[in-house]
Design a protein around this motif. Structure first.
Motif, short mmCIF file in Angstrom:
data_model
loop_
_atom_site.label_atom_id
_atom_site.label_comp_id
_atom_site.label_asym_id
_atom_site.label_seq_id
_atom_site.Cartn_x
_atom_site.Cartn_y
_atom_site.Cartn_z
N PHE A 325 26.45 27.62 44.96
CA PHE A 325 27.84 27.59 44.51
C PHE A 325 27.95 26.79 43.22
O PHE A 325 27.43 25.67 43.12
CB PHE A 325 28.73 26.97 45.59
CG PHE A 325 28.82 27.78 46.85
CD1 PHE A 325 29.57 28.94 46.89
CD2 PHE A 325 28.12 27.41 47.98
CE1 PHE A 325 29.65 29.71 48.04
CE2 PHE A 325 28.17 28.16 49.14
CZ PHE A 325 28.94 29.31 49.18
N GLY A 326 28.64 27.36 42.22
CA GLY A 326 28.79 26.71 40.93
C GLY A 326 29.92 25.70 40.92
O GLY A 326 30.76 25.65 41.82
N GLU A 327 29.97 24.92 39.83
CA GLU A 327 30.98 23.87 39.70
C GLU A 327 31.87 24.05 38.49
O GLU A 327 32.74 23.21 38.23
CB GLU A 327 30.30 22.49 39.65
CG GLU A 327 29.62 22.11 40.96
CD GLU A 327 29.20 20.64 40.98
OE1 GLU A 327 28.83 20.12 39.90
OE2 GLU A 327 29.27 20.03 42.05
N GLY A 328 31.68 25.12 37.71
CA GLY A 328 32.55 25.35 36.56
C GLY A 328 33.95 25.71 37.01
O GLY A 328 34.14 26.34 38.06
N GLY A 329 34.97 25.34 36.24
CA GLY A 329 36.35 25.57 36.65
C GLY A 329 36.63 24.82 37.94
O GLY A 329 36.31 23.64 38.07
N VAL A 330 37.25 25.47 38.92
CA VAL A 330 37.38 24.89 40.25
C VAL A 330 36.02 24.97 40.94
O VAL A 330 35.37 26.02 40.91
CB VAL A 330 38.43 25.65 41.08
CG1 VAL A 330 38.50 25.10 42.50
CG2 VAL A 330 39.80 25.56 40.41
N ASP A 331 35.58 23.87 41.55
CA ASP A 331 34.32 23.91 42.29
C ASP A 331 34.40 25.02 43.35
O ASP A 331 35.28 25.03 44.22
CB ASP A 331 34.06 22.58 42.99
CG ASP A 331 33.72 21.47 42.01
OD1 ASP A 331 33.67 21.74 40.80
OD2 ASP A 331 33.53 20.33 42.46
N ASP A 332 33.45 25.96 43.26
CA ASP A 332 33.51 27.13 44.14
C ASP A 332 33.51 26.76 45.62
O ASP A 332 34.14 27.44 46.44
CB ASP A 332 32.34 28.07 43.85
CG ASP A 332 32.49 28.77 42.50
OD1 ASP A 332 33.51 28.54 41.82
OD2 ASP A 332 31.60 29.54 42.12
N ALA A 333 32.79 25.71 45.98
CA ALA A 333 32.66 25.34 47.39
C ALA A 333 33.90 24.62 47.92
O ALA A 333 33.91 24.19 49.08
CB ALA A 333 31.42 24.47 47.59
#
Length: 580
Positions: A325-333
């Motif tokens: 899970f990526g952390e760009g923008g809103v953290d996906d997780a």
């Protein structure tokens, strides 16, 4: 060749002995081979054989996947899927195979990678690395290529494709994007995201603000119990199937605890760790409660802070499957929609290995992921349920997706798998609204086992109908059929009375549910031949007769879908009919 409904393959008695090999051995694998042998044309299969490469079991059927080979070399995306129930009856027969009758056998020369190759993740594949042969099909002729499959330490997986001139022609990145002892602990998570529970859309003050510790957002986290692993006085975020692990950058040590509490605010990396683990274990508990323990019974490693920090998440199919899970923008997780969607790819891959190839098939998989996200989210709230990725998307970072569009097949289908996926997710959510979450989830779980490479949405729609007949015995058949038909995914309703020009087929409901005869009416006295076929194309019964109104009850012993063909001097019509 693709098929699903009407096929007419010839039978060769020596077929089973000559074209089958086994990597998988189960009690019914021979029966599965016999079903294939009775439905494929031996003359089409020069130097071909089929190898059972995977078997999966649902509560209702066992599903076998057969890979086609030519001269012991696999043919890309050519697979046959066979489903057999506990009574040893055929429930699913689909897929695609390649006619090799016009192919020429040839010797295969061992090949190695001609030059070193630098992968996108910085890993160097050295020159002279051995390559494996693979056959691609172009205009029904074999194109020989050579492959090297590499699983890296960061759990990324790549396949290098080399042509016969030793040129690297393709690099496949196997990511599927969305664009001891158990012990109970308490933790704080979003259920399913802060916007849904607050009943608001994205906008100040409900914004990400670079992961800031915003009180309004922290207040939306709920305290819930969670089963974790406990050993030597330490609580770990893992169980027999799901392990939270630091796989890729950004580096973030997975949180543990010495007390039965995992309390974090959203500015701390531990929040995404527990949010991910809670929602996936909760989803798996739902799957087990539905009777589909085998569907989620696989090991997977998950990094809530991976994907090199990008604004994207992905699933990688491998010997040890992974999700990052990526952390760009809103953290996906932080968004359960993203978490569940990506795990949906893992469920699909486990149920039908090696099947997620072809644009439409991949769009279906995205649709399944969005369905799982919407269905899971509606477990908590119906607020804006149609907004898939409610917190992660539908904002300045990206548009998200919608599971309640009016998209229709085939005119809204396209090469953009994410846009096309909204046809499939929309159809499934239509069914959800009609028969309810529990029943619709079961239909989708069962259907996952029947997927095959290059499957189309109408193929998948027929699998949904097969699952309904298997699980519910026709209880929801009309409603499910109508929902699929409304999206352009199925033929006209096979339960309703059928009219075509000067021919009417009446009492289809009595035939389907009450073992009554069909009534076939003509506008004038007509000589007619009536044929009843199985969905696999096998002729079951034939009647030669004449008249203006004909009563006919084919002797059908198994419930399911059938083809009724009416042959008259002026032409032939055919329609699907149900019998339960």
């Amino acid at each position: 060749m693709n098929w699903h409904i009407v096929i007419a393959f010839s039978f060769c008695s020596s077929f089973t002995q000559t074209i089958f090999a086994q990597n998988v051995t189960t009690p019914d694998v021979q029966l599965a081979e016999n079903f294939i042998a009775s439905r494929l044309n031996y003359d089409d299969l020069y130097m071909s054989n089929f190898v059972c490469v995977a078997t999966r079991q649902s509560p209702y059927s066992t599903y076998y996947t057969f890979q086609q080979y030519f001269n012991q070399i696999p043919i890309e995306n050519k697979m046959v899927k066979v489903g057999i129930d506990a009574n040893h009856q055929l429930t699913v027969f689909n897929g695609n195979y390649q006619s090799t009758k016009d192919w020429t056998n040839r010797a295969i020369v061992a090949k190695q990678l001609n030059t070193a190759y630098l992968l996108p993740n910085g890993k160097l594949v050295e020159a002279n690395t051995p390559l494996q042969p693979l056959i691609r099909v172009e205009e029904n002729q074999p194109i020989y290529v050579y492959t090297y499959d590499l699983l890296n330490e960061d759990r990324s997986r790549y396949t290098i494709i080399v042509n016969e001139q030793d040129e690297i022609i393709e690099l496949q990145d196997h990511k599927v994007f969305f664009a001891g002892e158990d012990s109970t602990v308490l933790t704080k998570v979003f259920l399913p995201d802060p916007l849904t529970t607050a009943g608001v859309t994205y906008g100040a003050p409900y914004v990400d603000d670079n992961d800031s510790d915003i009180a309004l957002l922290n207040d939306e986290a709920a305290i819930v119990p969670m089963q974790v692993f406990f050993e030597d006085g330490i609580f770990y975020l893992k169980n027999d199937n799901i392990v939270i692990k630091d796989i890729n950058v950004p580096t973030a040590a997975v949180v543990t605890s010495t007390v039965p509490e995992f309390y974090f605010n959203r500015s701390e990396s531990g929040f995404e760790d527990v949010n991910t683990f809670y929602h996936l274990t909760n989803l798996c508990n739902d799957i087990i409660a539905a009777g589909y323990t085998s569907l989620q019974d696989f090991y997977i490693e998950i990094d809530p802070h991976g994907a090199s920090g990008a604004d994207q998440s992905f699933y990688v199919s491998a010997a040890i499957p992974t999700i990052q899970f990526g952390e760009g923008g809103v953290d996906d997780a932080e968004d359960a929609d993203v978490i569940v969607h990506e795990f949906g790819h893992a469920l699909s891959d486990h149920a039908s290995p090696l099947s997620n190839s072809g644009l439409e098939r991949r769009a279906i998989d995205e649709g399944y992921g969005d369905y799982f996200a919407a269905s899971y989210s509606r477990k908590f709230s119906d607020y804006n349920w149609e907004n898939i990725f409610s917190w992660d998307g539908h904002n300045e970072f990206w548009f998200g997706r919608n599971a309640n569009t009016s998209k229709h097949y085939p005119e809204d289908n396209s090469d953009n798998i994410y846009a096309a996926s909204e046809i499939w997710s929309g159809a499934l959510m239509d069914i959800f609204d009609i028969i309810g979450k529990t029943n619709c989830d079961q239909l989708v779980y069962e259907t996952l086992f029947g997927s095959f490479p290059n499957m189309t949405m109408p193929d998948a729609a027929l699998l949904i109908l097969n699952a309904e007949a298997t699980i519910f015995g026709g209880l929801y058949y009309e409603q499910v059929y109508d929902a699929l038909y409304a999206r352009g995914l199925i033929y006209p309703n096979a339960v309703s009375n059928f009219t075509n020009n000067n021919i009417q087929i009446l009492n289809t409901n009595g035939f389907a549910f009450f073992d009554e005869p069909l009534l076939i009416q003509f506008n004038q006295y007509t000589d007619v031949q009536l044929n009843c076929y199985s969905v696999e194309g096998k002729l079951l019964e034939q009647l030669q007769t004449s008249g203006t109104t004909i009563s006919w009850k084919p002797e059908i012993t198994q419930q399911g879908l059938y083809i009724i063909a009416i042959v008259t001097p002026t032409g032939t019509i055919a329609t699907m009919i149900s019998h339960y």
